[in-house]
Design a protein around this motif. Structure first.
Motif: not given
Length: 302
Positions: A17-18, A50, A67
């Motif tokens: 994950a971002d 996502d 993300r």
């Protein structure tokens, strides 16, 4: 056991994950932006490819990008699903509320309906036949000419030649059984005439994990992140991705399409099915779906 919104006890090893999204952050966002919902029970149900999905009470869920690359996909859903939903005849995750950046979270997010049922990828293929006509009807309603400002997707709804290099690389990866047969079939099918009709609305990702079934009916179609406009053959790949031969016959009978379109649809089923199979190690919940698609594509004599 009933599930909702396409997720329940699914094992997914997603990309890093971002941004980590936890229940405390979601609770703060709800208190700040939707305080009338903030006292509802909140439970993590999926930390997916996502998005992160939390169940919110009994009938809602919160969906937040994990993300940055997924943000545009969620925005497309927020923009277009409220317009499309009333025309489709099947429940879809049009947001009932939207969220904005805040509380340290930088992106938009959605509150959607929770759809009870079972995702089709966990339902025996024989039982999926019952919804073949309903899925055909859904696609007939969806596949109408889209406006010029519809989302652009570089890998869905496009001519098969656009995908050739990527598919050829996949078929030479050593990760697939029967690669020679698949390559020969791809080379044959990609020669089908290109779509010369109007660009129509497409779901873009018509595999069985994006369908919710309940009481032998199609309860919902999920995940419109690939929403775009183009060749309807992309979505008609569901004939092989979702069904066996008897179910496929019912599905195809419900859709008016020429032979070239069905050839392209079979090619799209090969493309999507091999993608699922190649990435089975990082998306094991769909491994059986990839194997099913490849088997059906190769076995079909149509």
């Amino acid at each position: 056991m009933p599930i909702g919104y396409g997720w329940h006890n699914r094992t997914v090893t997603a990309p890093v994950a971002d941004l980590d999204v936890d229940a405390d952050l979601v609770a703060r966002l709800l208190r700040a932006q939707h305080p009338d919902l903030a006292d509802r029970p909140l439970r993590l149900v999926a930390n997916g490819w996502d998005n992160v999905i939390f169940r919110l009470g009994d009938d809602l869920c919160v969906r937040l990008p994990r993300r940055e690359v997924a943000v545009t996909l969620l925005v497309n859903e927020q923009r277009w699903l409220p317009t499309l939903a009333p025309t489709l005849g099947v429940s879809v995750p049009a947001p009932v509320r939207v969220g904005t950046p805040g509380e340290g979270y930088p992106w938009p997010w959605s509150i959607c309906e929770w759809f009870p049922g079972e995702i089709a990828s966990l339902v025996p293929v024989v039982e999926r036949r019952a919804v073949a006509g309903e899925l055909a009807a859904f696609m007939n309603r969806l596949h109408v000419p889209a406006p010029a400002e519809a989302p652009v997707n570089p890998v869905r709804g496009v001519p098969l030649a656009v995908r050739d290099e990527q598919i050829q690389d996949r078929l030479a990866s050593g990760k697939l059984a029967r690669e020679d047969e698949l390559r020969a079939l791809w080379d044959e099918l990609r020669a089908a005439p290109v779509w010369d009709g109007p660009k129509v609305w497409l779901h873009g990702d018509p595999h069985p994990a994006n369908l919710v079934l309940r009481d032998s009916s199609l309860a919902a179609v999920l995940d419109f992140g690939d929403l775009t406009a183009g060749d309807p053959a992309t979505d008609l790949a569901a004939a092989w991705l979702v069904f066996d031969a008897p179910g496929r016959a019912v599905f195809q009978a419900g859709i008016e399409a020429d032979t070239a379109t069905w050839r392209r649809a079979r090619a799209w089923a090969l493309a999507i099915g091999t993608a699922i199979a190649v990435f089975a190690d990082i998306h094991p919940g769909l491994a059986d779906a990839g194997e099913h698609a490849i088997t059906q594509v190769l076995a079909d004599q149509g």
